[in-house]
Design a protein around this motif. Structure first.
Motif, PDB file in Angstrom:
ATOM      1  N   ALA A  73      52.753  51.501  39.995  1.00 14.55           N
ATOM      2  CA  ALA A  73      51.436  51.130  40.523  1.00 14.55           C
ATOM      3  C   ALA A  73      51.652  50.440  41.858  1.00 14.55           C
ATOM      4  CB  ALA A  73      50.716  50.197  39.555  1.00 14.55           C
ATOM      5  N   GLN A  74      50.707  50.620  42.761  1.00 13.84           N
ATOM      6  CA  GLN A  74      50.788  49.977  44.076  1.00 13.84           C
ATOM      7  C   GLN A  74      49.509  49.210  44.351  1.00 13.84           C
ATOM      8  OE1 GLN A  74      51.769  52.922  47.011  1.00 13.84           O
ATOM      9  NE2 GLN A  74      53.793  52.054  47.335  1.00 13.84           N
ATOM     10  N   LEU A  75      49.680  47.991  44.792  1.00 16.42           N
ATOM     11  CA  LEU A  75      48.547  47.113  45.087  1.00 16.42           C
ATOM     12  C   LEU A  75      48.490  46.825  46.573  1.00 16.42           C
ATOM     13  CD1 LEU A  75      49.274  44.379  42.386  1.00 16.42           C
ATOM     14  CD2 LEU A  75      48.233  46.608  42.105  1.00 16.42           C
ATOM     15  N   ARG A  76      47.285  46.664  47.075  1.00 16.57           N
ATOM     16  CA  ARG A  76      47.156  46.217  48.472  1.00 16.57           C
ATOM     17  C   ARG A  76      45.882  45.394  48.618  1.00 16.57           C
ATOM     18  NH1 ARG A  76      45.868  51.842  51.823  1.00 16.57           N
ATOM     19  NH2 ARG A  76      43.990  52.368  50.655  1.00 16.57           N
ATOM     20  N   HIS A  82      32.017  47.851  50.767  1.00 14.76           N
ATOM     21  CA  HIS A  82      30.963  46.845  50.561  1.00 14.76           C
ATOM     22  C   HIS A  82      30.471  46.776  49.118  1.00 14.76           C
ATOM     23  CE1 HIS A  82      30.915  45.887  54.719  1.00 14.76           C
ATOM     24  NE2 HIS A  82      30.571  47.119  55.096  1.00 14.76           N
ATOM     25  N   CYS A  83      30.604  47.880  48.372  1.00 13.96           N
ATOM     26  CA  CYS A  83      30.094  47.886  46.993  1.00 13.96           C
ATOM     27  C   CYS A  83      30.946  47.034  46.055  1.00 13.96           C
ATOM     28  CB  CYS A  83      30.004  49.322  46.465  1.00 13.96           C
ATOM     29  SG  CYS A  83      31.595  50.189  46.486  1.00 13.96           S
ATOM     30  N   VAL A  84      32.107  46.595  46.509  1.00 14.23           N
ATOM     31  CA  VAL A  84      32.979  45.773  45.658  1.00 14.23           C
ATOM     32  C   VAL A  84      32.627  44.300  45.870  1.00 14.23           C
ATOM     33  CG1 VAL A  84      35.366  45.083  45.182  1.00 14.23           C
ATOM     34  CG2 VAL A  84      34.846  47.475  45.765  1.00 14.23           C
ATOM     35  N   ALA A  85      32.204  43.647  44.767  1.00  9.91           N
ATOM     36  CA  ALA A  85      31.859  42.229  44.855  1.00  9.91           C
ATOM     37  C   ALA A  85      33.147  41.410  44.878  1.00  9.91           C
ATOM     38  CB  ALA A  85      31.002  41.837  43.661  1.00  9.91           C
ATOM     39  N   GLY A  86      33.052  40.182  45.351  1.00 10.95           N
ATOM     40  CA  GLY A  86      34.230  39.312  45.342  1.00 10.95           C
ATOM     41  C   GLY A  86      34.598  38.918  46.753  1.00 10.95           C
ATOM     42  N   MET A  87      35.158  37.718  46.846  1.00 12.24           N
ATOM     43  CA  MET A  87      35.550  37.194  48.151  1.00 12.24           C
ATOM     44  C   MET A  87      36.950  37.666  48.545  1.00 12.24           C
ATOM     45  SD  MET A  87      33.009  35.417  49.114  1.00 12.24           S
ATOM     46  CE  MET A  87      33.647  34.408  50.453  1.00 12.24           C
ATOM     47  N   ARG A  88      37.801  37.881  47.525  1.00 15.82           N
ATOM     48  CA  ARG A  88      39.196  38.249  47.790  1.00 15.82           C
ATOM     49  C   ARG A  88      39.621  39.410  46.879  1.00 15.82           C
ATOM     50  NH1 ARG A  88      38.524  33.117  47.100  1.00 15.82           N
ATOM     51  NH2 ARG A  88      39.358  33.224  44.985  1.00 15.82           N
ATOM     52  N   PRO A  89      38.991  40.568  47.050  1.00 17.61           N
ATOM     53  CA  PRO A  89      39.340  41.682  46.159  1.00 17.61           C
ATOM     54  C   PRO A  89      40.685  42.313  46.529  1.00 17.61           C
ATOM     55  CG  PRO A  89      37.619  42.345  47.693  1.00 17.61           C
ATOM     56  CD  PRO A  89      37.925  40.903  47.990  1.00 17.61           C
ATOM     57  N   GLY A  90      41.366  42.791  45.498  1.00 19.14           N
ATOM     58  CA  GLY A  90      42.607  43.539  45.695  1.00 19.14           C
ATOM     59  C   GLY A  90      42.411  44.952  45.160  1.00 19.14           C
ATOM     60  N   GLU A  91      43.199  45.875  45.696  1.00 21.98           N
ATOM     61  CA  GLU A  91      43.038  47.283  45.311  1.00 21.98           C
ATOM     62  C   GLU A  91      44.280  47.790  44.566  1.00 21.98           C
ATOM     63  OE1 GLU A  91      42.920  49.948  48.659  1.00 21.98           O
ATOM     64  OE2 GLU A  91      42.552  51.717  47.401  1.00 21.98           O
ATOM     65  N   ILE A  92      44.058  48.526  43.505  1.00 20.30           N
ATOM     66  CA  ILE A  92      45.141  49.328  42.924  1.00 20.30           C
ATOM     67  C   ILE A  92      45.055  50.670  43.644  1.00 20.30           C
ATOM     68  CG2 ILE A  92      46.099  50.419  40.865  1.00 20.30           C
ATOM     69  CD1 ILE A  92      44.781  48.208  39.189  1.00 20.30           C
ATOM     70  N   GLN A  93      45.938  50.864  44.621  1.00 24.35           N
ATOM     71  CA  GLN A  93      45.779  52.083  45.432  1.00 24.35           C
ATOM     72  C   GLN A  93      46.431  53.296  44.772  1.00 24.35           C
ATOM     73  OE1 GLN A  93      47.416  53.004  49.128  1.00 24.35           O
ATOM     74  NE2 GLN A  93      49.305  51.835  48.936  1.00 24.35           N
ATOM     75  N   ARG A  94      47.367  53.044  43.874  1.00 21.64           N
ATOM     76  CA  ARG A  94      47.971  54.156  43.119  1.00 21.64           C
ATOM     77  C   ARG A  94      48.402  53.655  41.752  1.00 21.64           C
ATOM     78  NH1 ARG A  94      52.023  55.713  47.961  1.00 21.64           N
ATOM     79  NH2 ARG A  94      50.598  56.922  49.260  1.00 21.64           N
ATOM     80  N   ILE A  95      48.216  54.490  40.738  1.00 27.71           N
ATOM     81  CA  ILE A  95      48.836  54.225  39.430  1.00 27.71           C
ATOM     82  C   ILE A  95      49.112  55.577  38.782  1.00 27.71           C
ATOM     83  CG2 ILE A  95      46.557  53.748  38.388  1.00 27.71           C
ATOM     84  CD1 ILE A  95      48.108  51.882  36.382  1.00 27.71           C
ATOM     85  N   TYR A  96      50.368  55.817  38.502  1.00 31.21           N
ATOM     86  CA  TYR A  96      50.809  57.127  37.995  1.00 31.21           C
ATOM     87  C   TYR A  96      51.902  56.929  36.949  1.00 31.21           C
ATOM     88  CZ  TYR A  96      48.252  59.377  41.737  1.00 31.21           C
ATOM     89  OH  TYR A  96      47.241  59.814  42.560  1.00 31.21           O
ATOM     90  N   VAL A  97      51.826  57.755  35.906  1.00 30.39           N
ATOM     91  CA  VAL A  97      52.823  57.730  34.837  1.00 30.39           C
ATOM     92  C   VAL A  97      53.283  59.172  34.620  1.00 30.39           C
ATOM     93  CG1 VAL A  97      53.168  57.269  32.363  1.00 30.39           C
ATOM     94  CG2 VAL A  97      51.779  55.691  33.747  1.00 30.39           C
ATOM     95  N   VAL A  98      54.577  59.373  34.403  1.00 26.52           N
ATOM     96  CA  VAL A  98      55.060  60.746  34.174  1.00 26.52           C
ATOM     97  C   VAL A  98      54.497  61.281  32.857  1.00 26.52           C
ATOM     98  CG1 VAL A  98      57.191  60.472  35.531  1.00 26.52           C
ATOM     99  CG2 VAL A  98      57.218  59.983  33.087  1.00 26.52           C
ATOM    100  N   GLY A  99      54.277  62.598  32.817  1.00 26.01           N
ATOM    101  CA  GLY A  99      53.552  63.226  31.710  1.00 26.01           C
ATOM    102  C   GLY A  99      54.101  62.885  30.335  1.00 26.01           C
ATOM    103  N   GLN A 100      55.431  62.891  30.188  1.00 29.68           N
ATOM    104  CA  GLN A 100      55.966  62.684  28.837  1.00 29.68           C
ATOM    105  C   GLN A 100      55.757  61.268  28.320  1.00 29.68           C
ATOM    106  OE1 GLN A 100      57.668  63.717  31.544  1.00 29.68           O
ATOM    107  NE2 GLN A 100      59.840  63.234  31.417  1.00 29.68           N
ATOM    108  N   TRP A 101      55.324  60.359  29.214  1.00 35.50           N
ATOM    109  CA  TRP A 101      55.035  58.985  28.790  1.00 35.50           C
ATOM    110  C   TRP A 101      53.529  58.721  28.677  1.00 35.50           C
ATOM    111  CZ3 TRP A 101      58.023  55.191  26.785  1.00 35.50           C
ATOM    112  CH2 TRP A 101      59.395  55.408  26.807  1.00 35.50           C
ATOM    113  N   HIS A 102      52.704  59.701  28.929  1.00 39.17           N
ATOM    114  CA  HIS A 102      51.255  59.464  28.817  1.00 39.17           C
ATOM    115  C   HIS A 102      50.894  59.092  27.378  1.00 39.17           C
ATOM    116  CE1 HIS A 102      49.892  62.002  32.565  1.00 39.17           C
ATOM    117  NE2 HIS A 102      50.601  60.930  32.881  1.00 39.17           N
ATOM    118  N   GLY A 103      49.886  58.230  27.239  1.00 36.47           N
ATOM    119  CA  GLY A 103      49.394  57.867  25.905  1.00 36.47           C
ATOM    120  C   GLY A 103      50.308  56.933  25.134  1.00 36.47           C
ATOM    121  N   ARG A 104      51.224  56.255  25.829  1.00 37.17           N
ATOM    122  CA  ARG A 104      52.164  55.354  25.143  1.00 37.17           C
ATOM    123  C   ARG A 104      52.091  53.943  25.702  1.00 37.17           C
ATOM    124  NH1 ARG A 104      57.472  59.143  25.118  1.00 37.17           N
ATOM    125  NH2 ARG A 104      58.379  57.498  23.847  1.00 37.17           N
TER     126      ARG A 104
END
Ligand code: COA
Length: 174
Positions: A73-76, A82-104
């Motif tokens: 996962a990558q945060l920035r 503007h639609c995001v409320a909050g004074m100091r919002p952070g973004e999860i710009q990417r989150i990826y899991v390899v297929g064989q680990w999905h659902g675990r």
């Protein structure tokens, strides 16, 4: 269960391979090859991920199992829409899991680590953009407490796509 840690400079090559492979696995079947190739050329590669790991404005979290990366996962903290409320919002710009680990539970663990990191840095909200045609991820984010707050355009290799913006308030928001 994979262990989580922050990326180090030496992870750039493996991260680039993981990032491209998981992106292609997720979206290759539903997008034109030319758009995928252009996007991957611009976003993934050892030097690109090395620069991301070195960037103080980004945090890259890795899920590792027996010496292999199985998710990330990558945060920035760039300015949020503007639609995001909050004074100091952070973004999860990417989150990826390899297929064989999905659902675990790997993505759940990554989200928890993202939230901890954001709260540690004083963020009061977390947000992300998710492709409107990615129902699995949208359902996953809803379960993690995110709600839809807006939309924006994401360019995939020059192809404009509608991303749904989802957000969640964090404890450090008081
Ligand atoms: C969306 C994505 C990140 C979710 O990753 P994941 O690791 O499969 O997610 P998790 O395993 O943490 O959670 C998925 C489900 O498994 C369940 N689960 C199964 N075993 C579990 C365990 N041992 N511990 C916790 N949860 C578990 C979760 O409760 C959750 O339930 P649900 O299917 O009812 O929602 C993953 O599908 C992915 O990488 N997709 C392709 C890329 C993508 O779309 N990324 C998002 C771009 S915006």
């Amino acid at each position: 269960m994979p262990t989580l840690r922050t990326a180090r400079p030496g992870d750039a090559k493996a991260l680039a391979e993981l990032a491209e492979a998981t992106f292609r696995a997720a979206f290759g079947a539903t997008n034109a090859r030319e758009h995928m190739d252009l996007h991957c050329r611009d976003r993934f590669g050892e030097s690109i991920q090395a620069a991301e790991i070195a960037d103080p404005g980004l945090v890259t979290l890795l899920a590792e199992h027996e010496g292999h990366l199985v998710g990330y996962a990558q945060l920035r903290w760039d300015p949020a829409p503007h639609c995001v409320a909050g004074m100091r919002p952070g973004e999860i710009q990417r989150i990826y899991v390899v297929g064989q680990w999905h659902g675990r539970g790997v993505a759940q663990a990554l989200i928890s680590a993202c939230v901890e990191e954001m709260e540690r840095r004083g963020s009061d909200a977390v947000w992300l953009g998710v492709w409107e045609h990615n129902p699995k991820a949208i359902a996953f984010y809803r379960k993690q407490g995110f709600i839809e707050v807006g939309e924006h355009v994401f360019s995939l290799g020059g192809d404009p796509q509608r991303d749904i913006i989802m957000a969640r308030t964090l404890a450090s928001g008081g």
